[in-house]
Motif scaffolding. Structure first.
Motif, PDB file in Angstrom:
ATOM      1  N   UNK A 168     -18.386  72.886 -46.364  1.00 16.57           N
ATOM      2  CA  UNK A 168     -17.300  73.267 -47.257  1.00 16.57           C
ATOM      3  C   UNK A 168     -16.477  72.037 -47.580  1.00 16.57           C
ATOM      4  N   UNK A 169     -16.266  71.797 -48.841  1.00 13.87           N
ATOM      5  CA  UNK A 169     -15.458  70.655 -49.238  1.00 13.87           C
ATOM      6  C   UNK A 169     -14.732  70.998 -50.534  1.00 13.87           C
ATOM      7  N   UNK A 170     -13.927  70.092 -51.004  1.00 11.58           N
ATOM      8  CA  UNK A 170     -13.176  70.308 -52.236  1.00 11.58           C
ATOM      9  C   UNK A 170     -12.285  69.126 -52.499  1.00 11.58           C
ATOM     10  N   UNK A 224     -35.532  83.776 -54.662  1.00  5.12           N
ATOM     11  CA  UNK A 224     -36.461  84.492 -53.781  1.00  5.12           C
ATOM     12  C   UNK A 224     -35.858  84.727 -52.388  1.00  5.12           C
ATOM     13  N   UNK A 225     -34.576  85.091 -52.391  1.00  4.61           N
ATOM     14  CA  UNK A 225     -33.911  85.459 -51.156  1.00  4.61           C
ATOM     15  C   UNK A 225     -33.274  84.328 -50.373  1.00  4.61           C
ATOM     16  N   UNK A 226     -33.483  83.095 -50.793  1.00  5.33           N
ATOM     17  CA  UNK A 226     -32.983  81.946 -50.024  1.00  5.33           C
ATOM     18  C   UNK A 226     -31.489  81.684 -50.244  1.00  5.33           C
ATOM     19  N   UNK A 227     -31.027  81.779 -51.482  1.00  8.21           N
ATOM     20  CA  UNK A 227     -29.665  81.385 -51.822  1.00  8.21           C
ATOM     21  C   UNK A 227     -29.645  80.022 -52.503  1.00  8.21           C
ATOM     22  N   UNK A 228     -28.535  79.679 -53.114  1.00  9.20           N
ATOM     23  CA  UNK A 228     -28.427  78.436 -53.886  1.00  9.20           C
ATOM     24  C   UNK A 228     -28.008  77.284 -52.980  1.00  9.20           C
ATOM     25  N   UNK A 229     -28.253  76.062 -53.443  1.00  7.25           N
ATOM     26  CA  UNK A 229     -27.934  74.873 -52.642  1.00  7.25           C
ATOM     27  C   UNK A 229     -26.474  74.455 -52.750  1.00  7.25           C
ATOM     28  N   UNK A 230     -25.916  74.537 -53.970  1.00  3.83           N
ATOM     29  CA  UNK A 230     -24.537  74.074 -54.195  1.00  3.83           C
ATOM     30  C   UNK A 230     -23.810  75.059 -55.089  1.00  3.83           C
ATOM     31  N   UNK A 231     -22.562  75.356 -54.739  1.00  2.00           N
ATOM     32  CA  UNK A 231     -21.695  76.182 -55.585  1.00  2.00           C
ATOM     33  C   UNK A 231     -20.467  75.368 -55.965  1.00  2.00           C
ATOM     34  N   UNK A 232     -20.160  75.319 -57.257  1.00  2.00           N
ATOM     35  CA  UNK A 232     -18.934  74.706 -57.753  1.00  2.00           C
ATOM     36  C   UNK A 232     -17.994  75.829 -58.146  1.00  2.00           C
ATOM     37  N   UNK A 286     -20.766  67.281 -53.489  1.00  7.23           N
ATOM     38  CA  UNK A 286     -21.728  68.373 -53.341  1.00  7.23           C
ATOM     39  C   UNK A 286     -23.161  67.913 -53.134  1.00  7.23           C
ATOM     40  N   UNK A 287     -23.424  66.639 -53.429  1.00  3.11           N
ATOM     41  CA  UNK A 287     -24.744  66.033 -53.212  1.00  3.11           C
ATOM     42  C   UNK A 287     -25.874  66.827 -53.880  1.00  3.11           C
ATOM     43  N   UNK A 288     -25.604  67.376 -55.060  1.00  2.49           N
ATOM     44  CA  UNK A 288     -26.640  68.111 -55.784  1.00  2.49           C
ATOM     45  C   UNK A 288     -27.769  67.167 -56.170  1.00  2.49           C
ATOM     46  N   UNK A 289     -29.005  67.571 -55.879  1.00  2.00           N
ATOM     47  CA  UNK A 289     -30.167  66.717 -56.115  1.00  2.00           C
ATOM     48  C   UNK A 289     -31.154  67.376 -57.078  1.00  2.00           C
ATOM     49  N   UNK A 290     -31.981  66.551 -57.661  1.00  2.00           N
ATOM     50  CA  UNK A 290     -33.078  66.996 -58.528  1.00  2.00           C
ATOM     51  C   UNK A 290     -33.909  68.044 -57.788  1.00  2.00           C
ATOM     52  N   UNK A 291     -34.142  69.169 -58.436  1.00  2.00           N
ATOM     53  CA  UNK A 291     -34.954  70.229 -57.852  1.00  2.00           C
ATOM     54  C   UNK A 291     -34.166  71.298 -57.126  1.00  2.00           C
ATOM     55  N   UNK A 292     -32.880  71.066 -56.871  1.00  2.00           N
ATOM     56  CA  UNK A 292     -32.056  72.059 -56.195  1.00  2.00           C
ATOM     57  C   UNK A 292     -31.470  73.042 -57.213  1.00  2.00           C
ATOM     58  N   UNK A 293     -30.886  74.118 -56.692  1.00  2.00           N
ATOM     59  CA  UNK A 293     -30.285  75.153 -57.532  1.00  2.00           C
ATOM     60  C   UNK A 293     -28.781  75.180 -57.300  1.00  2.00           C
ATOM     61  N   UNK A 294     -28.029  75.238 -58.389  1.00  2.00           N
ATOM     62  CA  UNK A 294     -26.578  75.287 -58.294  1.00  2.00           C
ATOM     63  C   UNK A 294     -26.033  76.515 -59.003  1.00  2.00           C
ATOM     64  N   UNK A 295     -24.942  77.043 -58.470  1.00  2.00           N
ATOM     65  CA  UNK A 295     -24.200  78.133 -59.103  1.00  2.00           C
ATOM     66  C   UNK A 295     -22.851  77.569 -59.529  1.00  2.00           C
ATOM     67  N   UNK A 320     -23.878  73.873 -49.841  1.00  2.00           N
ATOM     68  CA  UNK A 320     -22.576  73.216 -49.965  1.00  2.00           C
ATOM     69  C   UNK A 320     -21.690  73.977 -50.951  1.00  2.00           C
ATOM     70  N   UNK A 321     -20.488  74.310 -50.506  1.00  2.00           N
ATOM     71  CA  UNK A 321     -19.492  74.934 -51.373  1.00  2.00           C
ATOM     72  C   UNK A 321     -18.431  73.899 -51.703  1.00  2.00           C
ATOM     73  N   UNK A 322     -18.232  73.652 -53.000  1.00  2.00           N
ATOM     74  CA  UNK A 322     -17.255  72.664 -53.451  1.00  2.00           C
ATOM     75  C   UNK A 322     -16.143  73.396 -54.201  1.00  2.00           C
TER      76      UNK A 322
END
Length: 326
Positions: A259-261, A205-213, A135-144, A233-235
């Motif tokens: 999309x990955x998994x 603020x309307x953008x959406x999240x960076x990564x979803x697990x 998912x390459x989640x990074x510092x400062x990003x938002x995850x769900x 990225x959807x994992x």
């Protein structure tokens, strides 16, 4: 040795205590005297007959243990008799003894007992490789993170928070809200009452999240795509609501989504050993400093494995369910 036997697939009641010869470690393996073993969703799927072990793996349930090394096979170099370890297994954990490749064993973190150590391997390997590598989640990003109250969810919340991400999570019951906030969730979504797509958009603020697990699949799939930002990225790590989904490829193209998994169990010993090394480098220091700790919901004796499976399938828990063996 005693172990939990499953003569045929079925409900939790098929799990019974039985006896079998203690296994012997092969070259590159260690024999662990099991003090505690974690219960995980894949164990339930295997009991139901829906998740067969990979070729060569033990038919006994159980993917993670903590205990004491009792014997080392040929060519083992890191561990010695008496070492306390936790280990990721391909099977065999619901027993008094289990074998594990030496590379899939990790030292028990400072001030951890066997119960908490047994709650580490399956969830930590899964979260690290899926959320941070794939998912390459990074510092400062938002995850769900869906399923925030389970073992995977409570681990992912802590890990993402401590590594610098904003964290949203979904839960089904109000009792889990405060627990998830304590672990580091910035916003806990009661999915039975709130729409996670709306909340994700409002939070960003309307953008959406960076990564979803996600471990739900089914009807969540399309909504997950809507909740992602551009280049999100959807994992996918499980499909509790179903594996068949409809996909409009234009949404992938327009938002440049990835999309990955994955599944963890069929991976090679070499790959799992590599993940163990990454965890020891990046996450074990946080555990040793007391900054992170698995949330334990209930501890049951080995003989009550069936009760643990029933509890797991009820989804009435927040955190890990662990079997105490010794």
């Amino acid at each position: 040795m005693k172990f939990i036997n499953m003569e045929k697939p079925g409900g939790p009641e098929v799990l019974k205590v039985a006896e079998v010869e203690t296994p012997k470690p092969a070259a590159g393996e260690v024999l662990i005297e099991v003090h505690a073993a974690g219960i995980n969703r894949p164990d339930c799927f295997q009991r139901q007959g829906n998740y067969p072990p990979p070729p060569g793996a033990s038919l006994v349930l159980g993917l993670e243990v903590a205990g004491v090394v009792k014997e080392c096979g040929a060519s083992v170099t890191r561990w010695k008799k008496g070492d306390q370890v936790c280990a990721l297994l391909s099977g065999g954990g619901y027993a008094e003894y289990a074998v594990a490749p030496e590379g899939q064993c990790l030292p028990i973190p400072k001030d951890f007992d066997f119960i908490h150590a047994a709650a580490l391997p399956e969830t930590f390997f899964t979260v690290w490789t899926n959320l941070f590598e794939d998912g390459r989640l990074k510092d400062g990003e938002t995850t769900l993170i869906h399923g925030g109250s389970g073992g995977i969810g409570t681990t992912a919340i802590q890990m993402a928070h401590l590594l610098g991400s904003k964290v949203l999570t979904t839960v089904g019951k109000r009792e889990s809200v405060e627990e998830c906030k304590k672990l580091g969730a910035d916003r806990v979504i009661l999915y039975k009452e709130e729409d996670f797509v709306t909340i994700a958009k409002e939070f960003t603020q309307g953008k959406g999240v960076n990564v979803i697990l996600d471990m739900v699949g089914g009807s969540y799939f399309q909504r997950n795509l809507e909740a992602l930002t551009s280049q999100g990225r959807l994992v996918q790590i499980a499909t509790l609501q179903g594996a068949q989904v409809q996909l409009d490829l234009r949404q992938i193209m327009q938002k440049r989504l990835m999309l990955t998994g994955s599944t963890l169990r069929p991976r090679s010993v070499a790959e799992k050993s590599r993940i163990a090394q990454a965890l020891e480098k990046n996450i074990w220091p946080l555990l040793n400093k007391g900054q992170m700790r698995p949330l334990i919901y209930k501890v049951l004796p080995l003989e009550k494995a069936s009760e643990g499976h029933a509890l797991m399938e009820s989804s009435h828990h927040t955190g890990k369910i662990v079997l105490q063996v010794l």
